[in-house]
Motif scaffolding. Structure first.
Motif, PDB file in Angstrom:
ATOM      1  N   UNK A 271      -9.825 -47.858  -2.359  1.00  0.00           N
ATOM      2  CA  UNK A 271      -9.479 -48.833  -3.391  1.00  0.00           C
ATOM      3  C   UNK A 271     -10.555 -49.904  -3.545  1.00  0.00           C
ATOM      4  N   UNK A 272     -11.313 -50.131  -2.470  1.00  0.00           N
ATOM      5  CA  UNK A 272     -12.309 -51.195  -2.438  1.00  0.00           C
ATOM      6  C   UNK A 272     -13.547 -50.728  -1.663  1.00  0.00           C
ATOM      7  N   UNK A 273     -14.588 -51.522  -1.755  1.00  0.00           N
ATOM      8  CA  UNK A 273     -15.777 -51.312  -0.943  1.00  0.00           C
ATOM      9  C   UNK A 273     -16.034 -52.584  -0.157  1.00  0.00           C
TER      10      UNK A 273
ATOM     11  N   UNK B 258      -7.672 -50.889   0.950  1.00  0.00           N
ATOM     12  CA  UNK B 258      -7.149 -52.232   1.190  1.00  0.00           C
ATOM     13  C   UNK B 258      -5.642 -52.200   0.972  1.00  0.00           C
ATOM     14  N   UNK B 259      -4.904 -52.542   1.989  1.00  0.00           N
ATOM     15  CA  UNK B 259      -3.448 -52.567   1.912  1.00  0.00           C
ATOM     16  C   UNK B 259      -3.018 -53.879   1.272  1.00  0.00           C
ATOM     17  N   UNK B 260      -2.326 -53.766   0.172  1.00  0.00           N
ATOM     18  CA  UNK B 260      -1.850 -54.959  -0.518  1.00  0.00           C
ATOM     19  C   UNK B 260      -0.357 -55.121  -0.297  1.00  0.00           C
ATOM     20  N   UNK B 261       0.033 -56.287   0.132  1.00  0.00           N
ATOM     21  CA  UNK B 261       1.446 -56.574   0.331  1.00  0.00           C
ATOM     22  C   UNK B 261       1.914 -57.479  -0.793  1.00  0.00           C
ATOM     23  N   UNK B 262       3.042 -57.156  -1.316  1.00  0.00           N
ATOM     24  CA  UNK B 262       3.596 -57.963  -2.400  1.00  0.00           C
ATOM     25  C   UNK B 262       4.696 -58.834  -1.808  1.00  0.00           C
ATOM     26  N   UNK B 263       4.343 -60.041  -1.408  1.00  0.00           N
ATOM     27  CA  UNK B 263       5.310 -60.913  -0.749  1.00  0.00           C
ATOM     28  C   UNK B 263       6.428 -61.321  -1.706  1.00  0.00           C
ATOM     29  N   UNK B 264       6.135 -61.407  -3.000  1.00  0.00           N
ATOM     30  CA  UNK B 264       7.171 -61.760  -3.969  1.00  0.00           C
ATOM     31  C   UNK B 264       8.243 -60.688  -4.000  1.00  0.00           C
ATOM     32  N   UNK B 265       7.803 -59.412  -4.036  1.00  0.00           N
ATOM     33  CA  UNK B 265       8.750 -58.303  -4.049  1.00  0.00           C
ATOM     34  C   UNK B 265       9.538 -58.275  -2.756  1.00  0.00           C
ATOM     35  N   UNK B 266       8.860 -58.459  -1.611  1.00  0.00           N
ATOM     36  CA  UNK B 266       9.545 -58.403  -0.329  1.00  0.00           C
ATOM     37  C   UNK B 266      10.610 -59.490  -0.242  1.00  0.00           C
ATOM     38  N   UNK B 267      10.275 -60.695  -0.655  1.00  0.00           N
ATOM     39  CA  UNK B 267      11.256 -61.773  -0.546  1.00  0.00           C
ATOM     40  C   UNK B 267      12.376 -61.588  -1.569  1.00  0.00           C
ATOM     41  N   UNK B 268      12.069 -61.005  -2.719  1.00  0.00           N
ATOM     42  CA  UNK B 268      13.086 -60.790  -3.734  1.00  0.00           C
ATOM     43  C   UNK B 268      14.063 -59.687  -3.325  1.00  0.00           C
ATOM     44  N   UNK B 269      13.613 -58.750  -2.494  1.00  0.00           N
ATOM     45  CA  UNK B 269      14.479 -57.635  -2.118  1.00  0.00           C
ATOM     46  C   UNK B 269      15.338 -57.958  -0.892  1.00  0.00           C
ATOM     47  N   UNK B 270      15.054 -59.053  -0.227  1.00  0.00           N
ATOM     48  CA  UNK B 270      15.824 -59.425   0.966  1.00  0.00           C
ATOM     49  C   UNK B 270      16.922 -60.409   0.585  1.00  0.00           C
ATOM     50  N   UNK B 271      18.074 -60.247   1.194  1.00  0.00           N
ATOM     51  CA  UNK B 271      19.125 -61.237   0.924  1.00  0.00           C
ATOM     52  C   UNK B 271      18.745 -62.591   1.505  1.00  0.00           C
TER      53      UNK B 271
END
Length: 98
Positions: A62-64, A82-95
């Motif tokens: 994905x990157x150099x 490069x591993x991209x984490x989507x913290x918005x998605x993670x926090x939105x999916x957790x109660x």
């Protein structure tokens, strides 16, 4: 490629490999004027390189990672995933704890 797979297995780390060395060199020459000497990561077009995993599988890079010399020229560049984490998605999916 056999040597790259062996290196990935023996080191336990991904090993980057360009699909076409000349194409990669031309890509950097035409598209990047990166200032400074610190290592940089830049996004790659699909299919330009791959990362060989320790288990022998290959995934599209994905990157150099670009390593420069003191004079600003490129010492080396290699494809990475490069591993991209989507913290918005993670926090939105957790109660929400209350």
């Amino acid at each position: 490629m056999k040597q790259t797979r062996g290196r990935a297995k023996s080191t336990g780390e991904d090993q980057g490999q360009w699909s076409d060395d000349n194409q990669a060199a031309e890509f950097f020459k035409e598209n990047f004027d990166i200032e400074g000497t610190k290592p940089k990561e830049v996004e790659l077009p699909q299919g330009m390189g791959e990362a060989i995993k320790p288990d022998g599988s290959a995934v599209n890079a994905t990157h150099a990672k670009i390593i420069k010399k003191r004079d600003g020229t490129i010492r080396t560049a290699y494809p990475i995933v490069k591993q991209l984490l989507c913290s918005t998605w993670q926090s939105a999916s957790r109660p929400n704890p209350t």
